[in-house]
Design an enzyme around this catalytic site. Structure first.
Site, PDB file in Angstrom:
ATOM      1  N   SER A 117       0.784  -1.336   0.010  1.00 39.56           N
ATOM      2  CA  SER A 117       0.070  -0.002   0.031  1.00 39.56           C
ATOM      3  C   SER A 117       0.683   1.148  -0.054  1.00 39.56           C
ATOM      4  O   SER A 117       1.542   1.463   0.853  1.00 39.56           O
ATOM      5  CB  SER A 117      -0.899  -0.138   1.168  1.00 39.56           C
ATOM      6  OG  SER A 117      -1.760   1.209   1.218  1.00 39.56           O
ATOM      7  N   HIS A 151      -0.814  -1.620  -3.977  1.00 40.55           N
ATOM      8  CA  HIS A 151      -2.189  -1.176  -3.551  1.00 40.55           C
ATOM      9  C   HIS A 151      -2.271   0.450  -3.625  1.00 40.55           C
ATOM     10  O   HIS A 151      -1.654   1.080  -3.163  1.00 40.55           O
ATOM     11  CB  HIS A 151      -2.446  -1.818  -2.487  1.00 40.55           C
ATOM     12  CG  HIS A 151      -3.753  -1.657  -1.727  1.00 40.55           C
ATOM     13  ND1 HIS A 151      -4.878  -2.444  -2.381  1.00 40.55           N
ATOM     14  CD2 HIS A 151      -4.478  -0.668  -1.090  1.00 40.55           C
ATOM     15  CE1 HIS A 151      -6.064  -2.107  -1.835  1.00 40.55           C
ATOM     16  NE2 HIS A 151      -5.870  -0.963  -1.201  1.00 40.55           N
ATOM     17  N   ASP A 165      -4.712   3.462  -2.890  1.00 43.66           N
ATOM     18  CA  ASP A 165      -5.813   4.015  -2.314  1.00 43.66           C
ATOM     19  C   ASP A 165      -6.339   5.214  -2.837  1.00 43.66           C
ATOM     20  O   ASP A 165      -5.802   6.184  -2.636  1.00 43.66           O
ATOM     21  CB  ASP A 165      -5.731   3.844  -0.830  1.00 43.66           C
ATOM     22  CG  ASP A 165      -5.746   2.772  -0.028  1.00 43.66           C
ATOM     23  OD1 ASP A 165      -6.486   1.858  -0.355  1.00 43.66           O
ATOM     24  OD2 ASP A 165      -4.783   2.354   0.742  1.00 43.66           O
ATOM     25  N   MET A 224      -9.313   7.960  -2.272  1.00 41.92           N
ATOM     26  CA  MET A 224     -10.052   8.419  -1.233  1.00 41.92           C
ATOM     27  C   MET A 224     -10.734   9.966  -1.625  1.00 41.92           C
ATOM     28  O   MET A 224      -9.969  10.901  -2.134  1.00 41.92           O
ATOM     29  CB  MET A 224      -9.563   8.575   0.219  1.00 41.92           C
ATOM     30  CG  MET A 224      -9.139   7.372   0.725  1.00 41.92           C
ATOM     31  SD  MET A 224      -8.219   7.572   2.323  1.00 41.92           S
ATOM     32  CE  MET A 224      -7.266   5.861   2.435  1.00 41.92           C
ATOM     33  N   HIS A 237      -7.894   0.717  -5.174  1.00 36.82           N
ATOM     34  CA  HIS A 237      -9.123   0.520  -4.096  1.00 36.82           C
ATOM     35  C   HIS A 237      -9.748   2.086  -4.088  1.00 36.82           C
ATOM     36  O   HIS A 237      -9.184   2.803  -3.703  1.00 36.82           O
ATOM     37  CB  HIS A 237      -8.668   0.156  -2.915  1.00 36.82           C
ATOM     38  CG  HIS A 237      -9.420   0.068  -1.888  1.00 36.82           C
ATOM     39  ND1 HIS A 237      -9.311   0.093  -0.576  1.00 36.82           N
ATOM     40  CD2 HIS A 237     -10.854  -0.072  -1.974  1.00 36.82           C
ATOM     41  CE1 HIS A 237     -10.157  -0.240   0.312  1.00 36.82           C
ATOM     42  NE2 HIS A 237     -11.314   0.117  -0.574  1.00 36.82           N
ATOM     43  N   MET A 282     -12.337   4.072  -2.835  1.00 37.08           N
ATOM     44  CA  MET A 282     -12.925   4.605  -1.584  1.00 37.08           C
ATOM     45  C   MET A 282     -13.832   5.833  -1.986  1.00 37.08           C
ATOM     46  O   MET A 282     -13.617   6.955  -1.315  1.00 37.08           O
ATOM     47  CB  MET A 282     -12.167   4.621  -0.181  1.00 37.08           C
ATOM     48  CG  MET A 282     -11.795   3.353   0.250  1.00 37.08           C
ATOM     49  SD  MET A 282     -10.460   3.408   1.584  1.00 37.08           S
ATOM     50  CE  MET A 282      -9.125   3.301   0.819  1.00 37.08           C
ATOM     51  N   MET A 295     -12.290  -5.482   4.487  1.00 40.94           N
ATOM     52  CA  MET A 295     -11.308  -4.389   5.411  1.00 40.94           C
ATOM     53  C   MET A 295     -11.343  -4.983   6.823  1.00 40.94           C
ATOM     54  O   MET A 295     -12.323  -5.017   7.307  1.00 40.94           O
ATOM     55  CB  MET A 295     -12.238  -2.952   5.150  1.00 40.94           C
ATOM     56  CG  MET A 295     -12.139  -2.373   3.901  1.00 40.94           C
ATOM     57  SD  MET A 295     -10.512  -1.931   3.116  1.00 40.94           S
ATOM     58  CE  MET A 295      -9.981  -0.802   4.505  1.00 40.94           C
ATOM     59  N   ASP A 312      -7.135  -6.113   3.831  1.00 39.10           N
ATOM     60  CA  ASP A 312      -6.535  -4.768   4.200  1.00 39.10           C
ATOM     61  C   ASP A 312      -6.561  -4.045   5.389  1.00 39.10           C
ATOM     62  O   ASP A 312      -7.828  -3.870   5.853  1.00 39.10           O
ATOM     63  CB  ASP A 312      -7.235  -3.897   2.896  1.00 39.10           C
ATOM     64  CG  ASP A 312      -6.499  -2.540   2.821  1.00 39.10           C
ATOM     65  OD1 ASP A 312      -5.441  -2.099   3.555  1.00 39.10           O
ATOM     66  OD2 ASP A 312      -6.885  -1.500   1.822  1.00 39.10           O
TER      67      ASP A 312
END
Length: 224
Positions: free
Chosen positions: A9, A34, A36, A38, A67, A69, A138, A176
């Protein structure tokens, strides 16, 4: 357990020099990155967008595990796929229609995955399990790195693994949040195959040795 893979990540990495970070991870033998995303709305934090993903894609051959979010993942699926995403996971708790989002991800040429927050039951995913390549559980609340592992999520991983075996489904289970040398064996034993590791990995003086140790523990579990 089959082929255990580690997804680093980059939210926990040195963001001032991502090119060097990705190069180092590639040489250390990480399986994927990974990423993320957001939006400050679905979760109370802001991170990366398509330009950063595209920049990373240009400096690495690693598999890019994205991912989302965000409140409306469907709106951005095609853009993230064009920017280099190989796997796009999105939350069932988001506003987008899950079936349409999965179809759009596949049409854009990426693998599709669904994500479950800690408070979302695994049964919520059942209608979509035949459609996806990955289910991401999660094991912390989404939004920030460095949180402590939620041990109750092991039951969710185990239930999803048992459901896949009972119904002949091939999705892989990703976890994760709070994954380290202590927690990894427990989620692997429960049926996880993809481990997202952030804070723990980047704190290590030798990330390769840390990943090798986790993989060796996985092999021992398979032989037990």
């Amino acid at each position: 357990m089959n082929n255990i893979q580690i997804s680093a990540s980059i939210l926990s990495a040195d963001l001032s020099n991502l090119a060097a970070v990705t190069e180092g991870l590639e040489h250390s033998g990480v399986d994927m990155l990974h990423f993320d995303v957001m939006d400050g709305h679905f979760v109370p934090n802001l991170t990366f967008g398509m330009p950063v993903l595209a920049a990373i894609d240009h400096c690495t051959n690693l598999f890019l595990d994205v991912h989302l979010m965000i409140t409306n993942p469907l709106q951005y699926v095609e853009q993230f796929a064009k920017a280099g995403a190989d796997l796009i996971t999105f939350h069932l708790e988001s506003d987008s229609d899950p079936e349409e989002t999965i179809r759009t991800i596949h049409a854009a040429g990426a693998q599709a995955g669904i994500v479950l927050k800690p408070g979302t039951s695994w049964e919520t995913a059942i209608p979509f399990l035949p459609m996806v390549e990955v289910v991401l559980v999660m094991t912390v609340e989404p939004g920030f790195g460095g949180q402590s592992f939620l041990w109750k999520m092991i039951d969710k991983v185990e239930a999803l693994h048992q459901y896949a075996e009972a119904h002949g489904l091939s999705y892989r289970i990703e976890v994760d949040g709070g994954i380290n040398a202590e927690t990894a064996p427990h989620v692997l034993r429960a049926g996880a195959e993809l481990l997202v590791i952030g804070s723990y990995l980047f704190r290590q003086a030798d990330p390769k040795s840390a990943m090798d140790a986790i993989r060796e523990n996985a092999r021992k579990l398979q032989q037990a």
